[in-house]
Design a protein around this motif. Structure first.
Motif, PDB file in Angstrom:
ATOM      1  N   THR A  70       0.819  -1.205   0.000  1.00 27.18           N
ATOM      2  CA  THR A  70       0.000   0.000   0.000  1.00 27.18           C
ATOM      3  C   THR A  70       0.856   1.259   0.000  1.00 27.18           C
TER       4      THR A  70
ATOM      5  N   SER B  34      -4.357   1.226  -1.861  1.00 28.16           N
ATOM      6  CA  SER B  34      -3.758  -0.003  -2.370  1.00 28.16           C
ATOM      7  C   SER B  34      -2.887   0.321  -3.579  1.00 28.16           C
TER       8      SER B  34
ATOM      9  N   TRP C 238      -8.459   2.841   1.353  1.00 29.78           N
ATOM     10  CA  TRP C 238      -8.952   2.099   2.514  1.00 29.78           C
ATOM     11  C   TRP C 238      -9.979   2.927   3.275  1.00 29.78           C
TER      12      TRP C 238
ATOM     13  N   ARG D 217     -10.471   0.710   8.914  1.00 32.01           N
ATOM     14  CA  ARG D 217      -9.374  -0.214   8.606  1.00 32.01           C
ATOM     15  C   ARG D 217      -8.019   0.452   8.835  1.00 32.01           C
TER      16      ARG D 217
END
Length: 275
Positions: free
Chosen positions: A71, A87, A93, A97
């Motif tokens: 990432t 990502s 994200w 998370r």
């Protein structure tokens, strides 16, 4: 900028991207690693790297590359808090998370979390994504360093830099703090005709992980208070943010327009004739 330098007793310089601004060696480094991937991945490898250089890829200078999660991590360099995670393919994200994976201050460790502070790290991140081993990148890095001291490679000397440093040395302490190894540093300084100018060379600095520690050592050695010193470099994560957090002043070399506002910071596009 002149006032900031005039008031300083100590100037701490970075090497790569600061005392010389060439970038061809980054491409050379990437080409060496490209040769180590499968033929059907070679073009994608190079295209990925080119997009990183253009700033059209999630992984870019100023970001952090997380090898484990593959990432691109955006970090506030002054607080070390993660503000965004994307990502490798460009998917952001969710906030929950991010909080679970990157709680607290981010610590760069050179093993998993890589601060992409300059052009050396873009080929490295590309190589990690395409499955190369760290031993591959190290071998290619050493080969690139060897290439940089051959007749095939010529460093561009920054106009006015040598004379400017010589003038500054009459009244101020000049120190070099770099991640490069000592023998590489000596060869590069010789190529740039800057040997013998610095009062001290601090090599293998492990920036940004140990930037504050190294800078404190330098301040102590020369008996200088933080507000009397200036950190000069092209890597905001490595040498600018840590210096500002310690109370030093800083000169950030950045050719692209960037929005950073700090009372002790000056941003310039190049060191050409700046000293």
């Amino acid at each position: 900028m002149k006032q900031l330098i005039d008031e300083a007793k100590l100037l701490i310089f970075d090497l790569d991207g600061t005392l010389y601004e060439d970038t061809d060696h980054f491409d050379y480094y990437c080409r060496l690693m490209q040769q180590r991937v499968a033929d059907d991945k070679k073009q994608a490898f190079w295209d990925t790297y080119e997009n990183m250089k253009k700033g059209t890829h999630p992984v870019a200078i100023g970001k952090v590359y997380d090898i484990k999660n593959d990432t691109s991590v955006t970090v506030d360099p002054m607080t070390l808090q993660v503000t965004k995670v994307t990502s490798f393919d460009g998917e952001d994200w969710q906030e929950e998370r991010i909080k679970q994976e990157y709680a607290g201050e981010l610590v760069y460790d050179f093993e998993r979390l890589i601060a992409i502070g300059d052009g050396w790290w873009l080929p490295y991140a590309t190589a990690m994504h395409f499955g190369l081993k760290q031993s591959d990148t190290w071998e290619c890095y050493n080969a690139t360093k060897e290439y940089m001291v051959t007749d095939q490679f010529n460093l561009t000397k920054t106009p006015g830099l040598k004379d400017g440093l010589i003038r500054l040395k009459e009244e101020k302490k000049l120190v070099l703090l770099t991640n490069s190894e000592r023998e590489d540093v000596k060869r590069l300084l010789n190529e740039l005709e800057l040997e013998g100018i610095f009062h001290a060379l601090f090599t293998e600095g492990h920036k940004p992980l140990k930037t504050k520690e190294k800078m404190q050592t330098i301040l102590d050695e020369f008996g200088v208070q933080p507000h009397e010193a200036v950190s000069i470099g092209d890597n905001f994560i490595n040498e600018i943010a840590p210096a500002l957090l310690m109370g030093l002043k800083a000169i950030y070399i950045q050719p692209n327009r960037i929005e950073v506002d700090h009372e002790n910071l000056i941003i310039i596009p190049t060191l050409t004739n700046a000293l």
